[in-house]
Write a protein that holds these residues in place. Structure first.
Motif, PDB file in Angstrom:
ATOM      1  N   SER A  43      43.018 -61.557  33.780  1.00 27.72           N
ATOM      2  CA  SER A  43      41.604 -61.665  34.150  1.00 27.72           C
ATOM      3  C   SER A  43      40.957 -60.287  34.125  1.00 27.72           C
ATOM      4  CB  SER A  43      41.485 -62.269  35.543  1.00 27.72           C
ATOM      5  OG  SER A  43      41.935 -61.337  36.513  1.00 27.72           O
ATOM      6  N   ASN A  44      39.632 -60.283  34.273  1.00 29.17           N
ATOM      7  CA  ASN A  44      38.887 -59.023  34.367  1.00 29.17           C
ATOM      8  C   ASN A  44      39.432 -58.142  35.484  1.00 29.17           C
ATOM      9  OD1 ASN A  44      36.880 -58.411  32.537  1.00 29.17           O
ATOM     10  ND2 ASN A  44      35.315 -59.607  33.575  1.00 29.17           N
ATOM     11  N   HIS A  45      39.659 -58.759  36.650  1.00 30.98           N
ATOM     12  CA  HIS A  45      40.125 -57.979  37.806  1.00 30.98           C
ATOM     13  C   HIS A  45      41.521 -57.409  37.579  1.00 30.98           C
ATOM     14  CE1 HIS A  45      36.715 -58.753  40.404  1.00 30.98           C
ATOM     15  NE2 HIS A  45      36.716 -60.002  39.958  1.00 30.98           N
ATOM     16  N   GLN A  59      33.193 -53.866  30.900  1.00 27.86           N
ATOM     17  CA  GLN A  59      32.095 -54.483  30.165  1.00 27.86           C
ATOM     18  C   GLN A  59      31.594 -53.561  29.057  1.00 27.86           C
ATOM     19  OE1 GLN A  59      28.764 -55.795  32.521  1.00 27.86           O
ATOM     20  NE2 GLN A  59      27.495 -56.115  30.706  1.00 27.86           N
ATOM     21  N   GLN A  71      36.223 -64.753  25.285  1.00 29.02           N
ATOM     22  CA  GLN A  71      35.193 -65.246  26.201  1.00 29.02           C
ATOM     23  C   GLN A  71      34.993 -66.733  25.970  1.00 29.02           C
ATOM     24  OE1 GLN A  71      31.404 -63.292  26.004  1.00 29.02           O
ATOM     25  NE2 GLN A  71      30.616 -64.399  27.770  1.00 29.02           N
ATOM     26  N   LYS A  73      32.665 -69.530  27.626  1.00 28.85           N
ATOM     27  CA  LYS A  73      31.497 -69.622  28.515  1.00 28.85           C
ATOM     28  C   LYS A  73      31.369 -68.283  29.225  1.00 28.85           C
ATOM     29  CE  LYS A  73      30.886 -74.430  28.615  1.00 28.85           C
ATOM     30  NZ  LYS A  73      29.792 -75.283  28.903  1.00 28.85           N
ATOM     31  N   GLY A  74      31.371 -68.255  30.546  1.00 34.28           N
ATOM     32  CA  GLY A  74      31.208 -66.991  31.254  1.00 34.28           C
ATOM     33  C   GLY A  74      32.512 -66.312  31.624  1.00 34.28           C
ATOM     34  N   LYS A  75      33.655 -66.929  31.300  1.00 32.60           N
ATOM     35  CA  LYS A  75      34.967 -66.409  31.693  1.00 32.60           C
ATOM     36  C   LYS A  75      35.508 -65.471  30.621  1.00 32.60           C
ATOM     37  CE  LYS A  75      38.806 -66.451  34.129  1.00 32.60           C
ATOM     38  NZ  LYS A  75      38.923 -65.761  35.359  1.00 32.60           N
ATOM     39  N   ILE A  76      35.916 -64.282  31.050  1.00 28.91           N
ATOM     40  CA  ILE A  76      36.503 -63.282  30.151  1.00 28.91           C
ATOM     41  C   ILE A  76      37.985 -63.160  30.480  1.00 28.91           C
ATOM     42  CG2 ILE A  76      36.484 -60.852  29.449  1.00 28.91           C
ATOM     43  CD1 ILE A  76      33.845 -61.980  28.801  1.00 28.91           C
ATOM     44  N   ILE A  77      38.828 -63.237  29.454  1.00 25.74           N
ATOM     45  CA  ILE A  77      40.260 -63.003  29.629  1.00 25.74           C
ATOM     46  C   ILE A  77      40.746 -62.076  28.523  1.00 25.74           C
ATOM     47  CG2 ILE A  77      40.789 -65.127  30.893  1.00 25.74           C
ATOM     48  CD1 ILE A  77      41.717 -66.376  28.258  1.00 25.74           C
TER      49      ILE A  77
END
Length: 97
Positions: A43-45, A59, A71, A73-77
């Motif tokens: 994940s981003n975190h 970002q 990406q 939808k709004g989820k970035i992995i």
């Protein structure tokens, strides 16, 4: 016949072992991430922590094409192997001994 109670050293040791095993299992479950077709995704975190950068910096790196991502939808992995490659690519060996 001897009565077994919680104050006997063997019982205390047994319960201590159980607590230790439970702590180990909880740690494994907490950090478990399922693999998808042999790949692990972050994940981003997780990437932010691993690279010790802010979410805003991630970002910016995505916007400039420095870091590969997925990406939906709004989820970035991120693919873990891609992050590892990025780190290896930007690794500089020490030239001083």
């Amino acid at each position: 016949m001897e009565l077994i109670n919680k104050d006997i050293p063997q019982v205390k040791e047994f319960f201590s072992s159980l607590d230790s095993m439970l702590n180990g299992i909880e740690t494994i479950v907490k950090h478990y991430k399922p693999h998808l077709n042999g790949e692990r995704f972050l994940s981003n975190h997780e990437v932010s922590k691993k690279l010790n950068v802010s979410l805003r910096t991630l970002q910016e790196w995505r916007d400039t094409g420095l870091i590969p991502f997925i990406q939906i939808k709004g989820k970035i992995i991120y693919r873990q192997n891609e992050i590892d490659k990025l780190l290896q690519k930007h690794y500089f060996e020490s030239w001083k001994e």
